[in-house]
Design an enzyme around this catalytic site. Structure first.
Site, PDB file in Angstrom:
ATOM      1  N   ASP A 152       0.840  -1.188   0.000  1.00 48.69           N
ATOM      2  CA  ASP A 152       0.000   0.000   0.000  1.00 48.69           C
ATOM      3  C   ASP A 152       0.881   1.246   0.000  1.00 48.69           C
ATOM      4  OD1 ASP A 152      -2.341   1.496   0.284  1.00 48.69           O
ATOM      5  OD2 ASP A 152      -2.035   1.650   2.430  1.00 48.69           O
ATOM      6  N   THR A 163      -3.250   5.037  -3.883  1.00 45.36           N
ATOM      7  CA  THR A 163      -2.247   5.835  -3.184  1.00 45.36           C
ATOM      8  C   THR A 163      -0.895   5.753  -3.893  1.00 45.36           C
ATOM      9  OG1 THR A 163      -2.009   3.927  -1.747  1.00 45.36           O
ATOM     10  CG2 THR A 163      -3.267   5.756  -0.922  1.00 45.36           C
ATOM     11  N   THR A 164      -0.623   4.619  -4.549  1.00 41.76           N
ATOM     12  CA  THR A 164       0.637   4.505  -5.289  1.00 41.76           C
ATOM     13  C   THR A 164       0.526   5.275  -6.598  1.00 41.76           C
ATOM     14  OG1 THR A 164       0.604   2.247  -4.464  1.00 41.76           O
ATOM     15  CG2 THR A 164       2.401   2.827  -5.898  1.00 41.76           C
ATOM     16  N   ASP A 199      -8.785  -0.719   2.395  1.00 42.54           N
ATOM     17  CA  ASP A 199      -8.801  -0.181   1.024  1.00 42.54           C
ATOM     18  C   ASP A 199     -10.064  -0.603   0.287  1.00 42.54           C
ATOM     19  OD1 ASP A 199      -6.446   1.033   1.405  1.00 42.54           O
ATOM     20  OD2 ASP A 199      -5.453   0.225  -0.356  1.00 42.54           O
TER      21      ASP A 199
END
Length: 533
Positions: free
Chosen positions: A66, A99-100, A401
């Site tokens: 994550d 998020t990446t 998530d």
């Protein structure tokens, strides 16, 4: 030494020499630092991305995929690089997933900015055209989106499993995705259908078993055991549950003082008074028909003593002690009861009712389950299992998530294709739009359009495919009008990604673009770093 100074003083009337070198250096340093952070998480993008092992100073080890978690744990000192960490945090708050992606996009945009700056374009011009690109991107993505209904459970499960596919626990996505969807749908309030509070979904972690044993519990789960110091009951049917915030123990003096007892008769009287005091409380509790007590942790004195536990066991009341203070709100909302702060207020209408309260053995420990709650509040509990602590923590993060993705769909009921399709489509449409614009703007927009290709490129690269061939082929397919063509990492080729069930909420893509551009614009506008001691 004097000659240049005289010369400078004379020429200051006409033109003054300004040191621009330093500003360029600072800007470059900022961009390099931020790009270094982006490159660090770049390899963990996508379903075939690698995982990072983070070893903290205290010797704790975290294995995760994550982006937000990785960046959060990194000790970043450079101020501009810190902005990228904040960036992934805000994406985590807004959308929960991607998020990446957001960091990788920001890194690619910064790379293009550097090229544009070196070409001599003013930072403000670059910044303004970036803003225009973000607005345009929003329109393009909205045009691609497919509306979805909350009743269409299958689409929700698809998007949740897409979010889980890139995680360490991806092999369990068939189990965790429907679980996340059911959890969110069970806490959605029909009166306020577009607000979901994820605090209403409580995740309880218990070591032992495998991730397969994870389950959704309609009711409450406590990661504690019933206190059976005096042989009290461990299972109660037709439970009447009270949540109490007072102590069932003999009262203490308010100030630090000692009472000197000279003879035994007084000693006995004190003990007898204590006994009567506790018995009085327990009789009042028993009078309302209450047979399960949840006792809040107390900091002033012991919440329960051995004596009171003994009497509670005699009265056939099941006791769960040391309930955390911050759990009280969740418990009362679930049980639909009121917390009782004083024994005088102990009335039957403040109790919660449930069919069964029992202690269950799980792995090496025990948990308490409360099921069949009457008029249950809109909350739900997920019991996560795992073979070791690392898997357990990662399963919790992945589940969070997935829950966020479903929450996005509840907030904004649109789906969009995954697998690099939206980015390539954006890149194509922005490239076409750049030809219409004039001057520097067109140049800037064109290079930002190129920057967006980093997502499909990285996806292909992480999956071990030939990135250049794949991205070229993707462009070709999109130019022919196949909007939803994307990289199918499983098969290693380009397919219509919607048919492969790779979908994500629109909110994830739009917020990723808007947050990334905002962050890059801020970094661009900084021309000096002033340290204050």
């Amino acid at each position: 030494m004097a000659a240049p100074a005289v010369h400078q003083a004379r020429s200051s009337k006409t033109e003054s020499y300004v040191d621009n070198k330093r500003k360029d250096d600072i800007r470059q340093a900022n961009i390099f630092a931020a790009r270094a952070v982006a490159d660090a998480v770049r390899t963990s993008l996508g379903p075939k991305g690698m995982d990072k092992m983070i070893s903290t100073a205290s010797g704790e080890v975290i294995i995760t995929n994550d982006g937000a978690t990785i960046l959060n744990k990194m000790e970043v000192l450079q101020p501009a690089a810190k902005m990228l960490v904040e960036l992934s945090k805000s994406q985590d708050i807004v959308a929960g997933d991607g998020t990446t992606t957001v960091v990788v996009i920001a890194g690619a945009l910064l790379k293009q900015c550097l090229t544009l700056l070196n070409a001599g374009i003013h930072p403000t011009v670059i910044s303004d055209s970036l803003h225009k690109v973000a607005l345009k991107a929003f329109d393009v993505l909205s045009a691609m989106a497919i509306p979805v209904e909350l009743s269409d459970r299958e689409s929700l499960v698809k998007s949740a499993s897409t979010a889980l596919n890139s995680k360490v626990v991806s092999q369990y996505s068939t189990l965790l995705a429907p679980l996340a969807v059911d959890a969110v749908l069970s806490v959605v309030d029909p009166a306020k259908p577009d607000l979901v509070d994820l605090r209403d979904v409580k995740i309880v972690k218990k070591l032992g078993g495998t991730v397969d044993d994870t389950e959704l519990v309609k009711g409450l789960v406590f990661d504690k055991k019933v206190s059976h110091s005096a042989g009290g009951p461990t299972r109660v049917e037709n439970a009447k549950i009270a949540v109490i915030q007072f102590q069932i123990s003999p009262p203490k003096t308010d100030i630090e003082q000692s009472i000197v007892v000279s003879d035994y008769t007084q000693m006995d009287r004190i003990l007898k008074e204590e006994r009567n005091y506790i018995l009085g409380i327990i009789k009042k509790i028993k009078a309302t028909g209450c047979n399960v007590l949840l006792i809040q942790k107390s900091i002033l004195r012991d919440a329960v003593t051995d004596l009171s536990l003994h009497y509670l066991a005699k009265a056939k009341i099941l006791v769960i002690k040391d309930v955390e203070r911050d759990e009280i709100e969740f418990i009362t909302k679930t049980l639909n009861c009121l917390p009782i702060a004083n024994i005088e207020h102990f009335r039957a209408e403040k109790l919660g009712y449930a069919d069964c309260v029992e202690e269950v053995s799980l792995g090496d420990g025990k948990i308490v389950k409360i099921t069949g709650i009457k008029d249950m509040g809109r909350t739900t509990t997920v019991l996560v299992r795992g073979s070791n602590q690392l898997v357990l923590d990662e399963a919790e993060r992945s589940l969070h998530d997935a829950l966020c993705v479903v929450r996005c769909l509840v907030n904004k009921k649109f789906l969009i294709a995954g697998g690099g399709a939206p980015e390539i489509e954006l890149s194509r449409q922005l490239g076409a739009w750049a030809k219409v614009l004039q001057g520097m703007e067109s140049y800037c927009v064109r290079s930002f359009a190129e920057a967006l290709e980093v997502i499909p490129y990285t996806l292909a690269e992480n999956a071990g495919l030939n990135p250049i061939a794949i991205v070229t082929e993707l462009r070709n397919r999109h130019a022919q009008g196949e909007i939803n063509a994307g990289i199918n990492v499983r098969k290693g080729q380009i397919t219509n990604i919607l048919e492969e069930n790779v979908v994500q909420p629109l909110l994830v893509s739009t917020s990723a673009i808007s947050l990334a551009t905002e962050c890059v614009r801020m970094i661009l506008k900084i021309d000096d770093i002033v340290t204050v001691r």
